[in-house]
Design an enzyme around this catalytic site. Structure first.
Site, short mmCIF file in Angstrom:
data_model
loop_
_atom_site.label_atom_id
_atom_site.label_comp_id
_atom_site.label_asym_id
_atom_site.label_seq_id
_atom_site.Cartn_x
_atom_site.Cartn_y
_atom_site.Cartn_z
N ASP A 29 0.79 -1.27 0.04
CA ASP A 29 0.06 0.02 -0.05
C ASP A 29 0.93 1.26 -0.01
OD1 ASP A 29 0.79 -0.18 2.66
OD2 ASP A 29 -1.09 -0.02 3.53
N ASP A 36 -1.15 -6.03 -0.27
CA ASP A 36 -1.42 -5.31 0.94
C ASP A 36 -3.13 -5.11 1.19
OD1 ASP A 36 0.39 -5.00 2.81
OD2 ASP A 36 1.23 -3.16 1.95
N GLU A 38 -1.26 -5.66 8.65
CA GLU A 38 -0.38 -5.06 9.74
C GLU A 38 -0.96 -5.43 11.02
OE1 GLU A 38 0.15 -0.67 9.09
OE2 GLU A 38 1.10 -1.16 7.13
N GLU A 67 9.49 -4.41 10.16
CA GLU A 67 9.74 -2.90 9.34
C GLU A 67 10.42 -2.08 10.59
OE1 GLU A 67 7.14 -1.17 7.02
OE2 GLU A 67 8.22 0.77 7.00
#
Ligand code: KIV
Length: 307
Positions: A54, A93, A125, A191
């Site tokens: 995304d 995503d 996420e 990340e």
């Protein structure tokens, strides 16, 4: 009816192929892709996993955050990447709030990215907070990649900084990674996590970790393709390395093209076609007004003078 690939066409990789690379101890390279030609090129290069991130909101659509990206946009770009990538596993995503609100909506949106978009897996996420959602989606037969550490969809809560640097925060990143694995994810993006913490998480998991800004101790790496290719003149994140300088290459090409158009040097004979001179003379023998009358008559529209 199942379609087997033609002898010339490599079979598309699946999460089983990724698990095999991981079990063989091979480091896994993943890149983002957002369009057909880039997907095609990265596939030709042999990249095994392409992520329709995304991040496309920022790097392709000019939004300020990923929060603005919609399901419609993700579907549009996922379809293009799937058409371009013949071999790579395409992971896409789930955009902001397309999951985690209700299990039904999460499943429906994940399903749409697979069935309509053609993705081979989805990514979402969040660690402990997303574990139930991951479980629901995996149980329905959809492969899920997790994403912990810095989660860009939470930018308004987390800001954009390295995660897990205090005792409490570090333990939370570990707990998040374990929760995602426990929920059934086949891999997990780490990340912006300190490299020692990312390496420790990688050791504790039995699924691959794919790092971005998380050091060399992960099972694989992912990078945003526009960073890798040096396509932005303005900003390169600390964790990215330019493997090409496309911004200056594209800019020089555009400047040279404009100069050639202005000077009349483009197009030249090689970029033009010619016709038979006799035919041209015949065409041009008619006066402009005669030609106009022919056109009007062929459309059956009366001319002014006939009215
Ligand atoms: O959207 C994206 O590009 C990502 C990568 C940063 C992993 O999620």
């Amino acid at each position: 009816m199942s379609q087997s690939p033609s002898p010339m066409q490599a079979a598309r990789l699946t999460i089983a192929s990724i698990a095999r690379l991981y079990s063989q101890g091979e480091r896994i390279a993943m890149l983002t892709a957002y369009d057909y030609p880039t997907a095609r090129t990265l596939d030709d290069a042999g990249i095994p996993m392409l992520l329709v991130g995304d991040s496309l909101g920022q790097v392709m659509l000019g939004y300020d955050t990923t929060v603005r990206v919609t399901m419609t946009e993700m579907l549009h770009h996922t379809k293009a990447v799937v058409r371009g990538a013949r071999r790579a596993l395409v992971v896409t995503d789930m955009p902001f709030l397309s999951y985690g609100v209700t299990p039904e909506a999460s499943l429906e949106n994940a399903g749409q990215l697979m069935s309509e978009g053609g993705a081979g897996a989805i990514k979402l996420e969040g660690g402990e907070r997303s574990a139930r959602t991951i479980e629901t989606i995996v149980r329905a037969g959809i492969p899920v990649m997790g994403h912990v550490g810095l989660t860009p969809q939470s930018i308004h809560q987390l800001g954009h900084r390295v995660q897990g640097k205090t005792v409490e925060a570090g333990r939370q990143v570990i707990a998040d990674a374990l929760a995602v694995q426990q929920a059934g994810a086949f891999a997990i993006v780490l990340e912006l996590v300190p490299e020692q913490l990312a390496a420790a998480i990688t050791e504790r998991l039995h699924i691959p970790t794919i790092g971005i800004g998380a050091g060399a101790g992960c099972s694989g790496q992912v990078q945003v393709i526009t960073d890798l290719l040096g396509m932005s003149a303005e900003f390169t994140p600390k964790h990215a390395r330019h493997y090409a300088e496309l911004h200056s290459i594209i800019k020089s090409a555009a400047e040279a093209y404009e100069a050639d158009v202005i000077s009349g040097n483009f197009p030249g004979p090689a970029e033009s076609s010619r016709m038979d001179e006799a035919t041209l003379s015949e065409i041009l023998a008619q006066t402009p007004s005669a030609r106009l009358e022919m056109v009007e008559a062929s459309r059956g529209i009366p001319l002014d003078r006939d009215l």
